[in-house]
Design an enzyme around this catalytic site. Structure first.
Site, mmCIF file in Angstrom:
data_model
loop_
_atom_site.group_PDB
_atom_site.id
_atom_site.type_symbol
_atom_site.label_atom_id
_atom_site.label_comp_id
_atom_site.label_asym_id
_atom_site.label_seq_id
_atom_site.Cartn_x
_atom_site.Cartn_y
_atom_site.Cartn_z
ATOM 1 N N CYS A 9 0.823 -1.222 0.000
ATOM 2 C CA CYS A 9 0.000 0.000 0.000
ATOM 3 C C CYS A 9 0.851 1.264 0.000
ATOM 4 O O CYS A 9 0.325 2.372 -0.142
ATOM 5 C CB CYS A 9 -0.938 -0.024 1.194
ATOM 6 S SG CYS A 9 -1.759 -1.602 1.362
ATOM 7 N N ASN B 115 -10.413 -1.324 0.492
ATOM 8 C CA ASN B 115 -8.958 -1.167 0.515
ATOM 9 C C ASN B 115 -8.404 -1.663 -0.820
ATOM 10 O O ASN B 115 -8.431 -2.860 -1.101
ATOM 11 C CB ASN B 115 -8.393 -1.978 1.688
ATOM 12 C CG ASN B 115 -6.881 -1.895 1.788
ATOM 13 O OD1 ASN B 115 -6.205 -1.487 0.846
ATOM 14 N ND2 ASN B 115 -6.348 -2.301 2.933
ATOM 15 N N HIS C 227 -3.115 6.321 2.788
ATOM 16 C CA HIS C 227 -3.632 5.068 2.227
ATOM 17 C C HIS C 227 -4.983 4.761 2.874
ATOM 18 O O HIS C 227 -5.132 4.821 4.099
ATOM 19 C CB HIS C 227 -2.634 3.939 2.482
ATOM 20 C CG HIS C 227 -3.232 2.585 2.304
ATOM 21 N ND1 HIS C 227 -3.925 2.235 1.180
ATOM 22 C CD2 HIS C 227 -3.260 1.499 3.136
ATOM 23 C CE1 HIS C 227 -4.365 0.996 1.313
ATOM 24 N NE2 HIS C 227 -3.973 0.522 2.491
HETATM 25 O O1 UT7 Z 1 -3.781 -1.986 3.721
HETATM 26 C C1 UT7 Z 1 -2.764 -2.401 4.554
HETATM 27 C C2 UT7 Z 1 -2.915 -1.930 5.938
HETATM 28 N N1 UT7 Z 1 -4.051 -2.572 6.546
HETATM 29 C C3 UT7 Z 1 -4.625 -2.024 7.584
HETATM 30 O O2 UT7 Z 1 -4.240 -0.958 8.007
HETATM 31 C C4 UT7 Z 1 -5.756 -2.796 8.258
HETATM 32 C C5 UT7 Z 1 -5.711 -2.622 9.748
HETATM 33 N N2 UT7 Z 1 -6.693 -3.404 10.481
HETATM 34 C C6 UT7 Z 1 -8.040 -3.188 10.401
HETATM 35 O O3 UT7 Z 1 -8.509 -2.415 9.587
HETATM 36 C C7 UT7 Z 1 -8.914 -3.871 11.418
HETATM 37 O O4 UT7 Z 1 -8.112 -4.533 12.362
HETATM 38 C C8 UT7 Z 1 -9.950 -4.880 10.822
HETATM 39 C C9 UT7 Z 1 -11.010 -4.126 10.041
HETATM 40 C C10 UT7 Z 1 -9.222 -5.865 9.934
HETATM 41 C C11 UT7 Z 1 -10.633 -5.624 11.966
HETATM 42 O O5 UT7 Z 1 -11.291 -4.695 12.812
HETATM 43 P P1 UT7 Z 1 -11.062 -4.758 14.388
HETATM 44 O O6 UT7 Z 1 -11.945 -3.752 14.983
HETATM 45 O O7 UT7 Z 1 -9.582 -4.647 14.644
HETATM 46 O O8 UT7 Z 1 -11.627 -6.174 14.750
HETATM 47 P P2 UT7 Z 1 -10.883 -7.313 15.567
HETATM 48 O O9 UT7 Z 1 -9.918 -8.036 14.705
HETATM 49 O O10 UT7 Z 1 -10.410 -6.751 16.877
HETATM 50 O O11 UT7 Z 1 -12.134 -8.264 15.862
HETATM 51 C C12 UT7 Z 1 -13.218 -7.868 16.699
HETATM 52 C C13 UT7 Z 1 -14.289 -8.940 16.630
HETATM 53 C C14 UT7 Z 1 -13.720 -10.362 16.739
HETATM 54 O O12 UT7 Z 1 -14.620 -11.141 17.478
HETATM 55 P P3 UT7 Z 1 -14.336 -11.475 19.026
HETATM 56 O O13 UT7 Z 1 -13.005 -12.166 19.061
HETATM 57 O O14 UT7 Z 1 -14.296 -10.134 19.712
HETATM 58 O O15 UT7 Z 1 -15.494 -12.315 19.401
HETATM 59 C C15 UT7 Z 1 -13.706 -10.842 15.304
HETATM 60 O O16 UT7 Z 1 -13.813 -12.227 15.196
HETATM 61 O O17 UT7 Z 1 -14.943 -8.874 15.358
HETATM 62 C C16 UT7 Z 1 -14.950 -10.175 14.766
HETATM 63 N N3 UT7 Z 1 -14.918 -10.000 13.304
HETATM 64 C C17 UT7 Z 1 -16.035 -9.854 12.581
HETATM 65 N N4 UT7 Z 1 -17.327 -9.822 12.925
HETATM 66 C C18 UT7 Z 1 -18.224 -9.651 11.950
HETATM 67 C C19 UT7 Z 1 -13.838 -9.947 12.488
HETATM 68 N N5 UT7 Z 1 -14.240 -9.779 11.222
HETATM 69 C C20 UT7 Z 1 -15.590 -9.719 11.258
HETATM 70 C C21 UT7 Z 1 -16.578 -9.544 10.266
HETATM 71 N N6 UT7 Z 1 -17.865 -9.502 10.646
HETATM 72 N N7 UT7 Z 1 -16.259 -9.402 8.952
#
Ligand code: UT7
Length: 324
Positions: A112, A278, A248
């Site tokens: 990115c 993204n 980005h």
């Molecule tokens: O382009 C390169 C650079 N990339 C980035 O900068 C991406 C950076 N990361 C992110 O954007 C975020 O971390 C994500 C969007 C990927 C994830 O969001 P988050 O708020 O960090 O979620 P998390 O990984 O902390 O997960 C929170 C909860 C989890 O459930 P539990 O363990 O709390 O029960 C996940 O399993 O959300 C759950 N979860 C979902 N729920 C519904 C993860 N993906 C989904 C989903 N739908 N698609």
């Protein structure tokens, strides 16, 4: 030797994918995706449409809109993590398909951060006096490498391309830059097609994108917050004197966290994530082009571009907008 960016063009595929598509087969919801990422839709390439096809269309759109002759382009840089194939480069195929008679060509791989690294390299070639007119394209077809049963990644990505021309000019509009990498984090965001280890760690080599979202998120917030401040310092300016920021577009919530921390109003942050997902190397030119079309971005506006991602790596530059 001074350089400026004289034109911009973009392309996104026709097939639009709304969040409801993922609701149809995964345990997720439109509400979760919008709240956690800001994403409303993204576009996917057709099965027979590849990164090079998007690059050609973005460059042709640039040429049409800005009445730009591409035949005297002397170097082509394509930033992508999803080349049609490792060899020949996408850039070499662009040279052929656009009938550019004699250009150097190179693909660069910095995820990115690729588009901004492309600008930095083009600026350097012009400063060295070896080249005069460089086509820089950021393009990715992430839908081709998305693991559609992994709900933590598949909802994020989209396909697109953005092209610019960087030219030798009496009026310099490309200012100081920042770059940096911490390769220890390679294993937290990768796309592997053979059984090599990354950052001394065995990874899944299935040609699908893998991301440890929380680790990337934390690093990205810190890196973008520090990076914008460092870029201001390097350019002897203040963040409040910058007209617009184009980071980005990985996640709108992530961008809000950074801009709140720095006390920058969100209306100065130009994003493409809500409308395109993204799109990795394409996300910055997509946001830039759309801001011009919406009448936000004006001639001579001071703009900071910062890309960050897989590596982990980042690159930023301060520019003055010369495309309207
Ligand atoms: O382009 C390169 C650079 N990339 C980035 O900068 C991406 C950076 N990361 C992110 O954007 C975020 O971390 C994500 C969007 C990927 C994830 O969001 P988050 O708020 O960090 O979620 P998390 O990984 O902390 O997960 C929170 C909860 C989890 O459930 P539990 O363990 O709390 O029960 C996940 O399993 O959300 C759950 N979860 C979902 N729920 C519904 C993860 N993906 C989904 C989903 N739908 N698609």
């Amino acid at each position: 030797m001074s350089a400026t960016i004289t034109s911009i063009g973009i392309y996104h595929p026709e097939k639009e994918i709304r969040n409801s598509y993922f609701e149809s087969y995964l345990d997720t919801s439109d509400q979760w995706i919008k709240e956690r990422t800001g994403i409303e839709r993204r576009f996917y390439t057709a099965p027979n449409e590849y990164t090079s096809d998007m690059c050609v269309k973005a460059a042709q759109n640039l040429s049409k809109e800005y009445n730009k002759d591409l035949h005297d382009v002397d170097y082509i840089i394509v930033a992508t993590s999803t080349p049609d194939q490792p060899m020949p480069s996408v850039a070499s195929q662009i040279q052929s398909r656009l009938n550019i008679p004699n250009a150097g060509t190179i693909d660069i791989s910095s995820a990115c951060a690729g588009f901004v690294n492309g600008i930095i390299l083009a600026k350097g070639l012009i400063a060295a006096g070896t080249h005069k007119k460089i086509l820089v394209i950021g393009a990715d077809a992430l839908s081709k490498v998305t693991d559609f049963i992994d709900r933590t990644t598949c909802i994020l990505f989209g396909d697109g391309a953005g092209a610019i021309i960087v030219e030798k000019s009496d009026n310099n509009t490309l200012f100081n830059t920042i770059t940096g990498t911490n390769g220890d984090y390679g294993k937290d965001l990768y796309l592997a097609y053979q059984d090599a280890s990354i950052s001394n760690t065995k990874v899944i080599a299935n040609n699908k994108l893998h991301q440890n979202g929380r680790v990337v998120y934390k690093w990205a917030v810190q890196t973008l917050t520090n990076g914008l401040q460092e870029l201001a310092m390097k350019n002897n300016t203040k963040l409040e004197d910058i007209d617009y920021f184009i980071p980005h577009s990985a996640n709108y919530r992530l961008l809000e966290a950074v801009f709140n921390e720095l006390n920058i109003p969100m209306n100065k942050c130009l994003d493409s994530v809500r409308m395109f997902g993204n799109t990795s190397a394409a996300s910055i030119p997509l946001a830039w082009y759309n801001a011009i079309k919406e009448g936000k971005l004006k001639l001579n506006d001071k703009v900071m571009l910062v890309g960050f991602g897989g590596g982990f790596t980042y690159a930023g530059i301060l520019i003055e907008n010369n495309c309207v």
